[in-house]
Design a protein around this motif. Structure first.
Motif, mmCIF file in Angstrom:
data_model
loop_
_atom_site.group_PDB
_atom_site.id
_atom_site.type_symbol
_atom_site.label_atom_id
_atom_site.label_comp_id
_atom_site.label_asym_id
_atom_site.label_seq_id
_atom_site.Cartn_x
_atom_site.Cartn_y
_atom_site.Cartn_z
ATOM 1 N N SER A 81 8.443 28.251 -0.075
ATOM 2 C CA SER A 81 7.945 28.116 1.276
ATOM 3 C C SER A 81 6.982 27.057 1.486
ATOM 4 C CB SER A 81 7.794 29.447 1.504
ATOM 5 O OG SER A 81 7.746 29.599 3.050
ATOM 6 N N ALA A 82 5.976 27.052 0.921
ATOM 7 C CA ALA A 82 4.872 26.314 1.238
ATOM 8 C C ALA A 82 5.152 24.815 1.148
ATOM 9 C CB ALA A 82 3.623 26.375 0.305
ATOM 10 N N THR A 136 2.379 37.990 10.305
ATOM 11 C CA THR A 136 1.642 37.567 11.439
ATOM 12 C C THR A 136 0.353 36.664 10.839
ATOM 13 O OG1 THR A 136 2.576 39.338 12.361
ATOM 14 C CG2 THR A 136 0.620 38.306 13.589
ATOM 15 N N ILE A 137 -0.200 37.135 9.593
ATOM 16 C CA ILE A 137 -1.428 36.583 9.316
ATOM 17 C C ILE A 137 -1.052 35.051 9.058
ATOM 18 C CG2 ILE A 137 -2.781 36.382 7.187
ATOM 19 C CD1 ILE A 137 -3.000 39.338 7.092
ATOM 20 N N GLY A 138 0.267 34.683 8.329
ATOM 21 C CA GLY A 138 0.715 33.424 8.119
ATOM 22 C C GLY A 138 0.764 32.575 9.261
ATOM 23 N N LEU A 139 1.428 33.029 10.401
ATOM 24 C CA LEU A 139 1.353 32.199 11.586
ATOM 25 C C LEU A 139 0.140 32.284 12.231
ATOM 26 C CD1 LEU A 139 3.352 30.774 13.407
ATOM 27 C CD2 LEU A 139 3.530 32.756 14.726
ATOM 28 N N ASN A 140 -0.685 33.090 12.126
ATOM 29 C CA ASN A 140 -2.258 32.920 12.690
ATOM 30 C C ASN A 140 -2.718 32.167 11.991
ATOM 31 O OD1 ASN A 140 -4.093 34.059 14.543
ATOM 32 N ND2 ASN A 140 -3.724 36.306 13.904
ATOM 33 N N ILE A 141 -2.733 31.909 10.721
ATOM 34 C CA ILE A 141 -3.498 30.703 9.974
ATOM 35 C C ILE A 141 -3.035 29.433 10.767
ATOM 36 C CG2 ILE A 141 -3.628 29.597 7.763
ATOM 37 C CD1 ILE A 141 -3.495 32.288 6.419
ATOM 38 N N ILE A 171 -7.586 37.739 0.366
ATOM 39 C CA ILE A 171 -7.738 36.174 0.127
ATOM 40 C C ILE A 171 -7.770 35.384 1.319
ATOM 41 C CG2 ILE A 171 -6.328 34.123 -0.652
ATOM 42 C CD1 ILE A 171 -5.110 36.242 -3.055
ATOM 43 N N ALA A 172 -7.004 35.722 2.253
ATOM 44 C CA ALA A 172 -6.875 35.092 3.725
ATOM 45 C C ALA A 172 -8.339 35.259 4.493
ATOM 46 C CB ALA A 172 -5.925 35.734 4.396
ATOM 47 N N SER A 173 -8.924 36.380 4.413
ATOM 48 C CA SER A 173 -10.269 36.474 4.975
ATOM 49 C C SER A 173 -11.275 35.639 4.370
ATOM 50 C CB SER A 173 -10.621 37.972 4.755
ATOM 51 O OG SER A 173 -11.257 38.394 3.681
ATOM 52 N N ALA A 204 0.787 24.772 4.698
ATOM 53 C CA ALA A 204 1.291 25.133 3.265
ATOM 54 C C ALA A 204 0.948 26.451 3.094
ATOM 55 C CB ALA A 204 0.543 24.446 2.118
ATOM 56 N N VAL A 205 -0.382 26.989 3.470
ATOM 57 C CA VAL A 205 -0.926 28.216 3.328
ATOM 58 C C VAL A 205 -0.252 29.353 4.380
ATOM 59 C CG1 VAL A 205 -2.728 29.898 3.487
ATOM 60 C CG2 VAL A 205 -3.091 27.485 2.441
ATOM 61 N N SER A 206 0.035 28.754 5.615
ATOM 62 C CA SER A 206 0.815 29.586 6.441
ATOM 63 C C SER A 206 2.194 29.933 5.888
ATOM 64 C CB SER A 206 0.894 28.845 7.758
ATOM 65 O OG SER A 206 1.712 29.335 8.603
ATOM 66 N N SER A 207 2.945 28.916 5.582
ATOM 67 C CA SER A 207 4.146 29.130 4.886
ATOM 68 C C SER A 207 4.378 30.110 3.748
ATOM 69 C CB SER A 207 4.867 27.622 4.712
ATOM 70 O OG SER A 207 4.662 26.749 5.685
#
Lengths: 358, 324
Positions: free
Chosen positions: A114-115, A63-68, A199-201, A238-241
């Motif tokens: 994936s990225a 979800t974090i990935g898609l949220n990005i 890292i995401a935050s 890239a980051v999301s994937s």
């Protein structure tokens, strides 16, 4: 009364830019981490760990990935399932080709595969946006799923045409495969998820995150201000994937144990998208809340109904939870478009002035 | 056979399929026909999307599940002992109730929200309808009441180019019904008072409001129209295979159709549907084996994607102009 920042002065820029500027927040997050690391694995039974906590954390990561991508950069994607699948298949290929390397290295590495795929399918986002982009990501979803089914090389030509997770251990403790205890798996998942959330935050509140949000709010204006659309959008993809890929690898290696291509179908994409919407677009906390709500709802609903004296079958519970999720999505969009995360903020605001609101 | 070694692959891609088409014209015609019928059904779903998008600017993700839901209501009512044609009318009534409640519960509170929010609301609606449909009718596939609705079955076959071509009567009916419906909608849009109001709303919400057109009423009408289109689609599609929730995934193929035809164009939806339908069938039969088959599942999206890069507004769509 307890939750008040009065008296906490910020005397330098470092304090001002802290992730949790309020002391109570820092204490709160510390308590949550302590509970997650030191209490849950020892108090919780195997059902709680294996059937709820592990998938919840993995879905939170996806979800974090898609949220990005959707929440922060404003690029609607319906291909999450496919990207998760790329991560899982890449991890399987890597760990079977190089069995001696630590499997966790490959879990992270699979994110890079994936990225790369995400960047390729993100290329159309430069020319198209909105719903058109959603259709482009649908293309990736169906194409990738077709690849998983039709390319037996991806599963080492095994007869079941599915990923069968091999036994791998970390410092002598089995991490994947049937021998791994739920505790070990939980620790591994938790550590990875906590690190990647951290890292995401930092990504989203730094320069990169601001670029993403500028593109989301108005891409033409962002371009005029000197944000390079090409780089920014592709970086978001890239980051999301990457996040989705790692989540996919974790999902298969530490939760499912074996997976066919249908595990990464479009329904998986829809589920993650609904977690993003319910949790809150553009919020990391929301990603966790959304994943928790949507994932646990069908599990907890039968218990809840039985508690009310209305026992229902699990199939019925699934249908009802579908309805509830749908209704919740509409409800949140109408009442609170920023989702559960916004509710939490409102609660915090109320707490600040409680018990004397004036 | 006629491919020489160094050009083997190129030849297989660019020469052999066309040679096969020329060599066995009956199979080619059969393929074209199958594609045409599939395309008609995609067009019908896309038509539902376009109706709603034109009038309310909502990208109705729920059109696919509306097709399933309408067909399920029809079959479900009939299995309760309701005569077929009464069930048809009742199913239409259910679609009206759905349209009315969608307008009341979802659209009205969300007026003036960004497009993406409205899209997600219909995404939520999709979830809700999946749950509701499975709860009421059960998840297992059902057989469409083809005979009771007097839809002809069986096949017409005739000799062609040294082989036989078979046309299912069902498919012919589907095409006739689709044509009648499109013609009916065209007349409705251009000749009636409500149709003119619909076009006014499609042009500009504010201008339409200022001349006294009720937006809420118009929205109920277009959602009901989309519901009726969904019902017809559901009957036709259900008669060809069966009524199941898998249709909802197939209905997503209407999205590439929309991209090809443009989101706001009814002729675009028709032409786009036929192109996608024929394109994916011909691609599957003649080029599919090169890739191991089953490329039907993504070919439509790839065609649309390739198309997008050259003409983002679609074949008949209005040019998108953005202002800062």
């Amino acid at each position: 009364m307890l939750y008040r920042e009065a008296g906490q002065f910020k005397t330098n820029y470092r304090d001002d830019m802290a992730v949790f500027p309020i002391l109570q927040d820092r204490i709160g997050i510390l308590i949550i981490l302590i509970i997650a690391f030191a209490v849950v694995p020892f108090v919780g039974n195997n059902f709680l760990l294996h059937a709820i906590m592990i998938p919840f954390l993995v879905f939170a990561l996806a979800t974090i990935g898609l949220n990005i991508l959707t929440g922060y950069t404003g690029l609607l994607s319906l291909g999450t399932g496919g990207f998760m699948g790329v991560g899982a298949y890449a991890c399987y290929k890597l760990t079977t080709t190089f069995p001696d390397v630590n499997v966790l290295v490959w879990v992270i590495c699979s994110g890079f595969f994936s990225a790369a795929i995400g960047v390729v399918f993100g290329l159309p986002s430069l020319r198209i946006k909105g719903f058109y982009l959603a259709v482009a990501t649908l293309a990736s979803q169906f194409f990738l799923q077709w690849c998983f089914i039709r390319i037996p090389w991806l599963v080492n030509y095994n007869l079941s045409n599915a990923i069968e997770v091999p036994r791998r251990s970390l410092f002598g403790i089995p991490v994947t495969g049937p021998e791994a205890t739920p505790q070990t798996r939980y620790f591994v998942v938790l550590t990875i998820v906590v690190l990647m959330t951290w890292i995401a935050s930092n990504l989203v509140r730094g320069r990169i995150g601001r670029m993403w949000m500028a593109v989301r709010d108005m891409d033409i204006a962002a371009e005029l201000m000197g944000v390079r659309l090409l780089n920014t959008k592709l970086l978001a993809f890239a980051v999301s994937s990457f996040y989705c890929g790692v989540a996919g690898a974790l999902l298969v290696f530490l939760y499912y144990g074996s997976a066919e291509a249908t595990a990464f179908s479009i329904n998986q994409s829809f589920a993650v998208l609904s977690m993003v919407i319910v949790g809150g677009l553009g919020s990391l906390l929301g990603s966790f809340l959304g994943a928790a709500l949507i994932f646990t709802l069908p599990i907890l609903l039968p218990h809840f109904m039985a508690g009310l004296g209305l026992p229902i079958q699990s199939a019925t519970a699934e249908h009802i939870s579908f309805m509830i999720v749908g209704a919740l999505i509409i409800f949140f969009l109408i009442v609170e478009p920023h989702g559960l995360a916004r509710l939490w903020q409102i609660a915090k605001q109320k707490l600040r002035v409680w018990p004397y609101p004036y | 056979m006629l491919c020489v070694k160094p050009y083997g692959m190129l030849c297989k891609i660019f020469v052999v399929p066309f040679y096969e088409m020329w060599d066995l014209p009956d199979i080619f015609v059969q393929t074209l026909w199958e594609g045409l019928v599939g395309g008609t059904l995609y067009s019908l779903i896309a038509l539902g999307f376009v109706l709603v998008f034109k009038a309310s600017g909502v990208f109705n993700f729920a059109q696919g599940i509306m097709v399933v839901f309408a067909a399920l209501s029809l079959v479900g009512l009939h299995s309760l002992g309701v005569p077929a044609f009464l069930a048809l009318i009742l199913a239409a009534g259910i679609m009206f109730v759905l349209a009315y409640s969608v307008e009341r519960v979802v659209l009205r509170p969300l007026v003036n929200q960004p497009d993406i929010i409205l899209f997600m609301a219909t995404f939520g609606l999709t979830y809700f309808l999946i749950g509701l449909g499975e709860l009421i009718f059960g998840g297992d596939p059902k057989v469409m009441i083809t005979k009771q609705l007097y839809i002809p079955t069986g096949a017409l076959s005739f000799d062609f180019g040294g082989g036989r071509v078979e046309l299912q009567k069902l498919d012919i009916t589907a095409m006739v019904v689709a044509s009648i419906m499109v013609a009916g909608l065209a007349v409705f849009f251009s000749k009636t008072r409500i149709g003119r109001a619909l076009r006014a709303v499609a042009d500009s919400h504010k201008a339409a409001l200022s001349v006294g057109i009720s937006l809420n009423q118009i929205w109920v009408i277009v959602w009901f129209a989309a519901g009726l289109v969904a019902l017809v689609t559901g009957i036709m599609w259900g008669a060809r295979s069966e009524v199941s929730f898998a249709l909802e995934i197939i209905a997503l193929k209407a999205l590439p159709v929309l991209i090809l035809g443009g989101f706001t164009s009814i002729p675009g939806a028709i032409v786009g549907g036929l192109i996608i339908g024929i394109g994916e069938k011909v691609g599957e039969i003649y080029w599919g084996p090169l890739l191991g088959g089953g490329i039907e599942s993504w070919l439509a999206y790839m065609i649309a994607l390739a198309f997008l890069l050259f003409r983002p507004q679609g074949l008949f769509g209005e040019k998108i102009i953005e202002r800062v």
